[in-house]
Design a protein around this motif. Structure first.
Motif, PDB file in Angstrom:
ATOM      1  N   VAL A  74      -7.225   6.208   1.475  1.00  0.00           N
ATOM      2  CA  VAL A  74      -6.553   5.107   2.170  1.00  0.00           C
ATOM      3  C   VAL A  74      -7.588   4.331   2.964  1.00  0.00           C
ATOM      4  CG1 VAL A  74      -4.329   6.289   2.309  1.00  0.00           C
ATOM      5  CG2 VAL A  74      -5.971   6.547   4.167  1.00  0.00           C
ATOM      6  N   ALA A  75      -7.331   3.040   3.140  1.00  0.00           N
ATOM      7  CA  ALA A  75      -8.278   2.176   3.841  1.00  0.00           C
ATOM      8  C   ALA A  75      -8.016   2.119   5.343  1.00  0.00           C
ATOM      9  CB  ALA A  75      -8.224   0.772   3.252  1.00  0.00           C
ATOM     10  N   ASP A  76      -6.810   2.523   5.761  1.00  0.00           N
ATOM     11  CA  ASP A  76      -6.420   2.372   7.159  1.00  0.00           C
ATOM     12  C   ASP A  76      -6.143   3.746   7.767  1.00  0.00           C
ATOM     13  OD1 ASP A  76      -5.334   1.694   9.602  1.00  0.00           O
ATOM     14  OD2 ASP A  76      -4.082   0.072   8.826  1.00  0.00           O
ATOM     15  N   GLY A  77      -7.188   4.345   8.341  1.00  0.00           N
ATOM     16  CA  GLY A  77      -7.052   5.674   8.923  1.00  0.00           C
ATOM     17  C   GLY A  77      -6.113   5.706  10.108  1.00  0.00           C
ATOM     18  N   GLN A  78      -6.116   4.630  10.906  1.00  0.00           N
ATOM     19  CA  GLN A  78      -5.241   4.586  12.070  1.00  0.00           C
ATOM     20  C   GLN A  78      -3.774   4.581  11.646  1.00  0.00           C
ATOM     21  OE1 GLN A  78      -5.972   4.979  15.260  1.00  0.00           O
ATOM     22  NE2 GLN A  78      -3.777   4.912  15.701  1.00  0.00           N
ATOM     23  N   ARG A  79      -3.471   3.837  10.575  1.00  0.00           N
ATOM     24  CA  ARG A  79      -2.084   3.803  10.105  1.00  0.00           C
ATOM     25  C   ARG A  79      -1.665   5.171   9.552  1.00  0.00           C
ATOM     26  NH1 ARG A  79       1.104  -1.188   7.222  1.00  0.00           N
ATOM     27  NH2 ARG A  79       3.168  -0.287   7.520  1.00  0.00           N
ATOM     28  N   LEU A 123       0.676   3.569   2.169  1.00  0.00           N
ATOM     29  CA  LEU A 123       1.123   3.852   3.532  1.00  0.00           C
ATOM     30  C   LEU A 123       2.309   2.976   3.928  1.00  0.00           C
ATOM     31  CD1 LEU A 123      -2.241   4.429   5.433  1.00  0.00           C
ATOM     32  CD2 LEU A 123      -0.744   6.082   4.304  1.00  0.00           C
ATOM     33  N   GLU A 124       2.371   1.735   3.422  1.00  0.00           N
ATOM     34  CA  GLU A 124       3.548   0.892   3.668  1.00  0.00           C
ATOM     35  C   GLU A 124       4.792   1.503   3.038  1.00  0.00           C
ATOM     36  OE1 GLU A 124       3.223  -3.686   3.695  1.00  0.00           O
ATOM     37  OE2 GLU A 124       1.533  -3.046   2.451  1.00  0.00           O
ATOM     38  N   SER A 140     -10.097   3.767  -5.279  1.00  0.00           N
ATOM     39  CA  SER A 140      -9.952   4.337  -3.937  1.00  0.00           C
ATOM     40  C   SER A 140     -11.308   4.817  -3.435  1.00  0.00           C
ATOM     41  CB  SER A 140      -8.973   5.520  -3.957  1.00  0.00           C
ATOM     42  OG  SER A 140      -7.667   5.081  -4.241  1.00  0.00           O
ATOM     43  N   THR A 143       0.825  -1.213   0.000  1.00  0.00           N
ATOM     44  CA  THR A 143       0.000   0.000   0.000  1.00  0.00           C
ATOM     45  C   THR A 143       0.859   1.264   0.000  1.00  0.00           C
ATOM     46  OG1 THR A 143      -0.103   0.202   2.406  1.00  0.00           O
ATOM     47  CG2 THR A 143      -1.751  -1.233   1.345  1.00  0.00           C
ATOM     48  N   ARG A 146      -2.659   8.031  10.705  1.00  0.00           N
ATOM     49  CA  ARG A 146      -2.368   8.847  11.880  1.00  0.00           C
ATOM     50  C   ARG A 146      -1.015   8.460  12.483  1.00  0.00           C
ATOM     51  NH1 ARG A 146      -7.417   8.463  15.746  1.00  0.00           N
ATOM     52  NH2 ARG A 146      -6.294  10.112  16.846  1.00  0.00           N
ATOM     53  N   GLU A 147      -0.719   7.165  12.523  1.00  0.00           N
ATOM     54  CA  GLU A 147       0.568   6.709  13.063  1.00  0.00           C
ATOM     55  C   GLU A 147       1.729   7.214  12.199  1.00  0.00           C
ATOM     56  OE1 GLU A 147       0.008   2.513  13.157  1.00  0.00           O
ATOM     57  OE2 GLU A 147      -1.212   2.543  14.983  1.00  0.00           O
TER      58      GLU A 147
END
Length: 325
Positions: free
Chosen positions: A101-106, A79-80, A142, A77, A108-109
């Motif tokens: 993006v599918a991972d909102g927590q990632r 984010l990765e 997306s 992804t 933020r991290e």
């Protein structure tokens, strides 16, 4: 997945590694063997557009080290990729073109990690309107959440939104200067009254303040400034000082060291040739000693100011092409 091979894409144009000069992709973006290398990584959810941005930034002297078109992200992804690049010593600024993006927590991290490392993530977020979200879904599948959710995540992390190639280039240069302002107070020194007005307007629009310099500073500046020029902030030294690099830089040094000043913009037209390089070296030394951010707004085209620009790039003094930028 069973073999352990990771995949970027599909529906992507490819990847480019300018550290090792590896062009692993196709299309016109990969036909330029002379792209400038720089400390910026770029991860994009668009393929062709990303390499167009790289080419346009290259034309303004901004280089990248890694560019990746993430495509449909069936495996790896955006984010990765962003998290990997953020940890690399040779990457000082990260650029993202995001549709969703599918991972909102990632996400933020990632922002928290960027703040911890002191590395900004310049984020070009698209698909913010209803019609834009529909276009993004057909483009890379997306599914973009409401824009306000992204803006909230951006505000709490190390994300800075950009909206055009010029934003990307200018903001990157400022961060590569490695000097952060201690506050919102800014001084402007110029030889053009019109540019002074434009820059003052833009500073005000962005929440920056133009304080009056200390009386002692103004008295010291009067020794070097042309008569009848304005020493209010912005300081308009007029064209009378053009060619007098020494006095111009003395005035810059006095104003930059004023306790009321956190940062500065200077605009000076006489930057051509060897004299321009000498002026730029002296100015860079003043900036290094003061430890405050200074942005140079060039009063000439890059080709005529090439010697000064080379010094600024080497000494990490950010420069921009127009007063509004």
């Amino acid at each position: 997945a069973a073999s352990g091979v990771r995949i970027i894409g599909p529906n992507c144009i490819g990847t480019m590694n300018l550290v090792d000069r590896v062009y692993c992709g196709f299309g016109v973006g990969f036909r330029n063997p002379n792209l400038k290398k720089g400390p910026v990584a770029f991860v994009s959810q668009s393929g062709g557009f990303a390499y167009s941005v790289v080419a346009l930034a290259d034309a303004e002297g901004m280089g990248f080290n890694y560019i990746v078109s993430a495509g449909n992200e069936v495996d790896i992804t955006t984010l990765e990729l962003a998290a990997d690049f953020l940890e690399r010593a040779e990457v000082e600024v990260l650029v993202l073109y995001l549709e969703g993006v599918a991972d909102g927590q990632r996400l933020r991290e990632l922002g928290e990690r960027a703040l911890a490392l002191g590395k900004p993530i310049l984020t070009w977020k698209a698909g913010n309107s209803a019609i834009g979200r529909a276009a993004a879904e057909s483009h890379t599948a997306s599914m973009t959440a409401d824009y306000e959710l992204y803006r909230a995540a951006f505000r709490e992390g190390g994300f800075i939104e950009v909206r055009d190639v010029h934003d990307l280039v200018d903001v990157t240069r400022v961060f590569l200067g490695r000097r952060m302002p201690r506050g919102p107070n800014i001084a402007i020194i110029t030889t053009s009254g019109g540019s002074a007005v434009l820059m003052a307007d833009e500073c005000d629009r962005h929440g920056l303040k133009l304080p009056r310099l200390a009386d002692d500073t103004i008295k010291a500046i009067e020794q070097y400034a042309p008569k009848h020029c304005s020493l209010a902030n912005p300081i308009d030294l007029t064209a009378q000082i053009s060619g007098n690099n020494e006095d111009f830089n003395r005035i810059v040094e006095l104003a930059l060291n004023d306790a009321n000043v956190d940062q500065m913009i200077v605009r000076y037209g006489t930057v051509q040739g060897a004299k321009g390089a000498a002026w730029a070296n002296d100015l860079a030394a003043i900036v290094d000693k003061a430890g405050k951010p200074l942005i140079v707004s060039l009063g000439r085209t890059p080709d005529t100011a090439a010697a000064a620009i080379e010094v600024f790039d080497t000494r990490r003094v950010p420069w921009v092409l127009t007063p509004s930028r």
